[in-house]
Design a protein around this motif. Sequence first.
Motif, PDB file in Angstrom:
ATOM      1  N   ARG A 110     -12.892 -32.033  78.925  1.00 24.47           N
ATOM      2  CA  ARG A 110     -13.520 -31.739  77.774  1.00 24.47           C
ATOM      3  C   ARG A 110     -12.665 -31.392  77.181  1.00 24.47           C
ATOM      4  O   ARG A 110     -11.086 -31.081  77.571  1.00 24.47           O
ATOM      5  N   THR A 111     -12.705 -31.828  75.842  1.00 26.86           N
ATOM      6  CA  THR A 111     -11.677 -32.027  74.907  1.00 26.86           C
ATOM      7  C   THR A 111     -11.918 -30.679  73.743  1.00 26.86           C
ATOM      8  O   THR A 111     -13.671 -30.608  73.424  1.00 26.86           O
ATOM      9  N   ILE A 112     -10.942 -30.821  72.964  1.00 28.58           N
ATOM     10  CA  ILE A 112     -11.607 -29.708  71.966  1.00 28.58           C
ATOM     11  C   ILE A 112     -11.123 -30.546  70.726  1.00 28.58           C
ATOM     12  O   ILE A 112      -9.877 -31.095  70.452  1.00 28.58           O
ATOM     13  N   GLY A 113     -12.459 -30.342  69.673  1.00 32.45           N
ATOM     14  CA  GLY A 113     -11.922 -32.037  68.329  1.00 32.45           C
ATOM     15  C   GLY A 113     -13.001 -32.433  68.683  1.00 32.45           C
ATOM     16  O   GLY A 113     -13.964 -32.930  69.854  1.00 32.45           O
ATOM     17  N   ALA A 114     -13.539 -33.463  67.330  1.00 36.17           N
ATOM     18  CA  ALA A 114     -14.348 -34.575  67.665  1.00 36.17           C
ATOM     19  C   ALA A 114     -13.863 -35.668  69.126  1.00 36.17           C
ATOM     20  O   ALA A 114     -13.008 -35.327  69.460  1.00 36.17           O
ATOM     21  N   LEU A 292     -21.484 -36.572  61.274  1.00 36.88           N
ATOM     22  CA  LEU A 292     -20.738 -37.055  61.845  1.00 36.88           C
ATOM     23  C   LEU A 292     -20.112 -36.498  63.401  1.00 36.88           C
ATOM     24  O   LEU A 292     -19.530 -37.439  63.843  1.00 36.88           O
ATOM     25  N   GLY A 293     -19.925 -35.723  63.115  1.00 47.37           N
ATOM     26  CA  GLY A 293     -19.913 -35.116  65.003  1.00 47.37           C
ATOM     27  C   GLY A 293     -18.250 -34.368  64.452  1.00 47.37           C
ATOM     28  O   GLY A 293     -18.078 -33.821  65.360  1.00 47.37           O
ATOM     29  N   LEU A 294     -17.733 -33.963  63.488  1.00 48.07           N
ATOM     30  CA  LEU A 294     -16.925 -32.974  63.525  1.00 48.07           C
ATOM     31  C   LEU A 294     -17.043 -31.446  63.903  1.00 48.07           C
ATOM     32  O   LEU A 294     -18.168 -31.158  63.636  1.00 48.07           O
ATOM     33  N   ARG A 295     -15.878 -31.483  64.530  1.00 48.26           N
ATOM     34  CA  ARG A 295     -16.568 -29.739  65.259  1.00 48.26           C
ATOM     35  C   ARG A 295     -15.128 -29.486  65.414  1.00 48.26           C
ATOM     36  O   ARG A 295     -14.039 -30.418  65.507  1.00 48.26           O
ATOM     37  N   ASP A 296     -14.914 -28.295  65.607  1.00 44.98           N
ATOM     38  CA  ASP A 296     -13.380 -27.524  66.256  1.00 44.98           C
ATOM     39  C   ASP A 296     -12.294 -26.903  65.639  1.00 44.98           C
ATOM     40  O   ASP A 296     -12.129 -26.329  65.520  1.00 44.98           O
ATOM     41  N   VAL A 297     -11.843 -28.329  65.272  1.00 43.74           N
ATOM     42  CA  VAL A 297     -10.610 -28.513  64.857  1.00 43.74           C
ATOM     43  C   VAL A 297     -10.561 -29.335  64.011  1.00 43.74           C
ATOM     44  O   VAL A 297     -10.929 -30.678  63.945  1.00 43.74           O
ATOM     45  N   PHE A 298     -10.269 -29.380  62.175  1.00 41.98           N
ATOM     46  CA  PHE A 298     -10.621 -30.733  61.056  1.00 41.98           C
ATOM     47  C   PHE A 298     -10.229 -29.779  59.922  1.00 41.98           C
ATOM     48  O   PHE A 298      -9.680 -29.172  59.609  1.00 41.98           O
ATOM     49  N   ALA A 332      -5.382 -16.110  56.703  1.00 43.79           N
ATOM     50  CA  ALA A 332      -6.863 -15.464  56.059  1.00 43.79           C
ATOM     51  C   ALA A 332      -7.246 -15.212  56.824  1.00 43.79           C
ATOM     52  O   ALA A 332      -8.356 -14.365  56.760  1.00 43.79           O
ATOM     53  N   GLN A 333      -8.235 -16.225  57.266  1.00 46.69           N
ATOM     54  CA  GLN A 333      -9.680 -16.304  57.549  1.00 46.69           C
ATOM     55  C   GLN A 333      -9.428 -15.724  59.472  1.00 46.69           C
ATOM     56  O   GLN A 333     -10.395 -14.697  59.272  1.00 46.69           O
ATOM     57  N   TRP A 334      -8.905 -16.017  59.782  1.00 50.34           N
ATOM     58  CA  TRP A 334      -8.576 -15.211  61.415  1.00 50.34           C
ATOM     59  C   TRP A 334      -7.358 -14.123  61.509  1.00 50.34           C
ATOM     60  O   TRP A 334      -7.977 -13.572  63.153  1.00 50.34           O
ATOM     61  N   GLY A 335      -6.845 -13.400  60.723  1.00 48.17           N
ATOM     62  CA  GLY A 335      -5.824 -12.757  61.274  1.00 48.17           C
ATOM     63  C   GLY A 335      -4.501 -12.907  61.956  1.00 48.17           C
ATOM     64  O   GLY A 335      -4.430 -12.084  62.540  1.00 48.17           O
ATOM     65  N   LEU A 336      -3.960 -14.315  62.509  1.00 47.83           N
ATOM     66  CA  LEU A 336      -3.592 -14.364  63.911  1.00 47.83           C
ATOM     67  C   LEU A 336      -2.986 -15.486  63.123  1.00 47.83           C
ATOM     68  O   LEU A 336      -3.028 -16.820  62.243  1.00 47.83           O
ATOM     69  N   SER A 337      -1.654 -15.838  64.259  1.00 52.95           N
ATOM     70  CA  SER A 337      -0.627 -16.302  64.271  1.00 52.95           C
ATOM     71  C   SER A 337      -1.483 -18.238  64.675  1.00 52.95           C
ATOM     72  O   SER A 337      -2.061 -18.063  65.193  1.00 52.95           O
ATOM     73  N   LEU A 338      -0.715 -19.015  64.041  1.00 51.09           N
ATOM     74  CA  LEU A 338      -1.206 -20.217  64.832  1.00 51.09           C
ATOM     75  C   LEU A 338      -1.003 -20.495  65.825  1.00 51.09           C
ATOM     76  O   LEU A 338      -2.443 -20.650  66.584  1.00 51.09           O
ATOM     77  N   ALA A 339      -0.424 -19.976  66.635  1.00 48.47           N
ATOM     78  CA  ALA A 339      -0.039 -20.046  68.392  1.00 48.47           C
ATOM     79  C   ALA A 339      -1.010 -19.130  68.666  1.00 48.47           C
ATOM     80  O   ALA A 339      -1.796 -19.650  70.184  1.00 48.47           O
ATOM     81  N   ASP A 340      -1.471 -18.073  68.497  1.00 50.24           N
ATOM     82  CA  ASP A 340      -2.886 -16.915  68.755  1.00 50.24           C
ATOM     83  C   ASP A 340      -3.905 -17.538  68.619  1.00 50.24           C
ATOM     84  O   ASP A 340      -4.994 -17.292  69.170  1.00 50.24           O
ATOM     85  N   ALA A 341      -3.951 -18.203  67.129  1.00 50.75           N
ATOM     86  CA  ALA A 341      -5.625 -18.771  66.904  1.00 50.75           C
ATOM     87  C   ALA A 341      -5.724 -20.454  67.809  1.00 50.75           C
ATOM     88  O   ALA A 341      -6.914 -20.482  68.628  1.00 50.75           O
ATOM     89  N   MET A 342      -4.766 -21.188  67.652  1.00 51.24           N
ATOM     90  CA  MET A 342      -4.863 -21.723  68.799  1.00 51.24           C
ATOM     91  C   MET A 342      -5.026 -21.233  70.461  1.00 51.24           C
ATOM     92  O   MET A 342      -6.162 -22.029  71.302  1.00 51.24           O
ATOM     93  N   ALA A 343      -4.906 -20.684  71.548  1.00 53.16           N
ATOM     94  CA  ALA A 343      -4.808 -19.952  72.556  1.00 53.16           C
ATOM     95  C   ALA A 343      -6.418 -19.423  72.125  1.00 53.16           C
ATOM     96  O   ALA A 343      -6.977 -19.791  73.569  1.00 53.16           O
ATOM     97  N   GLU A 344      -6.474 -18.892  71.149  1.00 49.29           N
ATOM     98  CA  GLU A 344      -8.384 -18.448  71.093  1.00 49.29           C
ATOM     99  C   GLU A 344      -8.755 -19.425  71.495  1.00 49.29           C
ATOM    100  O   GLU A 344      -9.599 -18.589  71.576  1.00 49.29           O
ATOM    101  N   ALA A 345      -8.880 -20.835  70.555  1.00 51.08           N
ATOM    102  CA  ALA A 345     -10.086 -21.416  70.531  1.00 51.08           C
ATOM    103  C   ALA A 345     -10.003 -21.701  71.232  1.00 51.08           C
ATOM    104  O   ALA A 345     -11.589 -22.480  72.139  1.00 51.08           O
ATOM    105  N   ALA A 346      -9.135 -22.073  72.512  1.00 50.46           N
ATOM    106  CA  ALA A 346      -8.827 -22.854  73.959  1.00 50.46           C
ATOM    107  C   ALA A 346      -9.517 -22.256  74.833  1.00 50.46           C
ATOM    108  O   ALA A 346     -10.377 -22.207  75.254  1.00 50.46           O
TER     109      ALA A 346
END
Length: 357
Positions: A110-114, A292-298, A332-346
């Motif tokens: 499985r992948t995250i992203g397009a 087009l099928g964009l998803r997850d992160v773009f 601004a959107q998620w109230g998270l650092s980059l690392a925490d936002a990436m980990a939460e999405a994953a």
Amino acid sequence: MPNPKPKLILVHEPEKACFGRLVGDGFPSERALEITSYLAQSTDLAPEFDALAAACDRRGLAFAPVELDNAASALAEADPSTTLVWTLTDGIAYFRGGAAPALARLDGLRTIGADDSLFALCQDKFRSGAVLGALGLPVPQAGLARDGKWLVEPPASAAGWFVKPNRLGAKIGIWPDSRVSELDHALELSRRVFACYRDDVVVQPYVAGRNARASFLGLKPDTGVEALGIAFVDSGGDFQTMQDSLALYGETGEAARAAGAYIEPELVAVGDSQPAADARIRRIAERLIQGLGLRDVFSIDLRVEADDTVHLIEFEVCPGLPCFDFRDYCRAQWGLSLADAMAEAAANRLGDGLRRG
């Protein structure tokens, strides 16, 4: 026997590896350095791999950063039932990151992203523009030139034209004279780009307006366009040049900041002053997701005129995650650092897959 711990694999192409390959292919060192600067998000994110590992661990995930040259073996050994692959750096020409999602698909991961087809499409601006136009999106029409000769002539334009590489750097104009009033000048730029970078140029009618970017990270699989962060990116110039780009990322960016030669662009929410344009951009994003099928992160780059006219310039499936604008979006959107936002999405993506699996 305990179940294996779910794992996030982050595949990235380092600048150094790409630089050596380009020099070996005959590019002068100066040009190879310019080209590889687009991979600087690998350089910029590497110091945060420990923070990413800790953020993943707090959510019950293992984390493994994998350099692209090692990706084939690493992905072949991964467990499809518990592994998620996130491709940090893309590329089909100078860079090779677009191979990672294809390898993941080959190995049933499985992948995250397009999906991998969009990794290829977004890197060819002429072809992607044709597809975006067919979807009815407001992308400028384009001509295509190679080494001083037209492959496709551009449309007429009373405002002049904008000239940019087809496969390198997306929206940047390379040089300050990339906005032209004569098509002979556009052909001259195509000769310069071909000589320096071996690339074609896209020649589009110049469109006025402020530069804007829409950033997206789907923290949960059902996240929609309401989570887009849409901001004007005011850097003081009409468009970005190669020199501007070098100041944003990696070692060249660090040097520019240390020398006081870099001022971080100002981000201003589009919706604060032009809510109608904000709404139009969200409809564009919805069309990109559905058609087009964009998803997850773009991310999406646009020009916005004062009367709320919106021009779609490009989409990116590997936005610059460590860059100031995406970090600001995560806060601004998620109230998270980059690392925490990436980990939460994953974690949410893996958790959804494990529940369905």
